[in-house]
Scaffold this motif. Structure first.
Motif, PDB file in Angstrom:
ATOM      1  N   GLU A 154      80.526  48.162  14.698  1.00  0.00           N
ATOM      2  CA  GLU A 154      80.550  49.324  15.580  1.00  0.00           C
ATOM      3  C   GLU A 154      79.153  49.828  15.899  1.00  0.00           C
ATOM      4  N   ASN A 211      89.203  58.248  12.435  1.00  0.00           N
ATOM      5  CA  ASN A 211      90.002  57.061  12.758  1.00  0.00           C
ATOM      6  C   ASN A 211      90.415  57.004  14.224  1.00  0.00           C
ATOM      7  N   PRO A 261      87.699  55.217  18.054  1.00  0.00           N
ATOM      8  CA  PRO A 261      87.680  54.056  18.942  1.00  0.00           C
ATOM      9  C   PRO A 261      88.377  54.293  20.275  1.00  0.00           C
ATOM     10  N   PHE A 292      98.062  55.314  18.084  1.00  0.00           N
ATOM     11  CA  PHE A 292      97.302  56.208  17.215  1.00  0.00           C
ATOM     12  C   PHE A 292      97.971  57.561  16.972  1.00  0.00           C
ATOM     13  N   GLN A 297      93.728  53.917   9.572  1.00  0.00           N
ATOM     14  CA  GLN A 297      92.551  53.173   9.127  1.00  0.00           C
ATOM     15  C   GLN A 297      92.668  51.701   9.509  1.00  0.00           C
ATOM     16  N   HIS A 307      92.035  51.451  13.164  1.00  0.00           N
ATOM     17  CA  HIS A 307      90.604  51.677  13.421  1.00  0.00           C
ATOM     18  C   HIS A 307      89.820  50.394  13.163  1.00  0.00           C
TER      19      HIS A 307
END
Length: 315
Positions: free
Chosen positions: A41, A142, A145, A168, A220, A223
């Motif tokens: 990332e 989380n 993104p 999500f 998580q 993510h």
């Protein structure tokens, strides 16, 4: 089509695993993919946004992030109490938000109000319960993104938002509901040592504590999957960057070796290794907040001139 199928398999498997074995799933994914997702990332963010940020902004962000990393090191080595480290880290985080808000406010005062609201919430959290505030930030992290996906795929904004909303938001809510009202009673895992990762001490006696941990464990997984699966593909090899990143083949080989070292270290001492991992994790997590605030001028439709313009420190 194969990518969609694989994504579906990962989502379904992660959901079932988070429901049946939340603590094991949390620990296993952290130990296996934690350090890899941080590096991937950071590399993507650097290659994607380095040219959009003024040099002075980058320097200030790096200074505040270095202060956060230093606070983590002081807490690990016992040079500072963990309670004080929590408070000072949150203060640095609020500084990052206020710094981004200052520049955002010059572009659009309405967008600047978002940063002011985030700063106020952080300030209230620091006063009331710093530990719960830090854990809340870890949970919210989380979702980050989604912001970077929307920034990149602005032409498909609505469809991407709906898809991300389902993965999500809807699925984690369904996991919480299932854990509260299970159709099939599953034996609870007895190792609850990891509960404090996502559940503050003041929340742990609540009925929603275990269901919330399961939902955040799933988040998580999503993510990690999003960052490793998408950001690694989206990183441009020869983009100008702040840091001198290795070419992809060397970068991923080195990252594989480091990940293996962390995996072994987690088996030896999970708590200590997680503390050292937390230094790198805190840098990438806190960086996302001011960066996403600065990018709201691109994520939220407004005057065309603001979209794609270089974010400058000059008024």
């Amino acid at each position: 089509m194969s990518a969609v199928i694989w994504a579906g398999v990962i989502i379904v498997f992660s959901a079932f695993s988070a429901i049946a074995f939340p603590f094991t799933t949390y620990a296993t994914t952290l130990a296996t993919f934690g350090i890899a997702h941080v590096a991937i990332e950071l590399r993507y963010v650097d290659s994607r946004f380095h040219q959009q940020l003024d040099r002075a902004i980058e320097v200030r962000l790096v200074q505040l992030l270095a202060a956060i990393a230093l606070l983590r090191c002081c807490a690990i080595w016992g040079w500072m109490g963990s309670w004080l480290a929590y408070i000072l880290e949150l203060c640095c985080g609020m500084g990052l938000v206020l710094f981004a808000t200052r520049h955002l406010y010059r572009q659009n005062w309405r967008l600047g109000a978002i940063g002011i609201a985030v700063s106020c919430l952080l300030g209230i959290g620091i006063i009331i319960d710093p530990i719960a505030t830090s854990i809340t930030f870890a949970i919210i992290h989380n979702f980050t993104p989604v912001g970077f996906i929307l920034e990149r795929e602005r032409s498909n904004f609505k469809s991407i938002l709906l898809t991300c909303g389902f993965v999500f938001v809807v699925i984690p809510l369904l996991i919480i509901l299932y854990q509260l009202f299970p159709i099939l009673t599953l034996p609870l895992e007895t190792n609850r040592n990891y509960l404090s990762a996502f559940i503050a001490p003041s929340w742990q006696k609540l009925a929603i504590a275990y269901p919330l941990f399961s939902a955040v464990t799933f988040l998580q997984c999503m993510h990690y999957a999003t960052v490793i699966g998408l950001f690694s593909q989206w990183t441009k090899e020869r983009s100008p960057t702040l840091l001198p990143w290795l070419p992809s083949k060397y970068f991923y080989c080195l990252l594989g070796g480091i990940s293996l070292i962390f995996l072994v270290a987690f088996q030896q001492s999970f708590t200590l290794t997680r503390s050292f991992y937390g230094i790198a994790a805190s840098i990438h997590a806190w960086l996302e907040i001011p960066l996403l605030l600065l990018l709201t001028q691109q994520l939220i439709p407004q005057k065309p001139a603001a979209i794609g313009s270089k974010i400058s420190s000059k008024g």
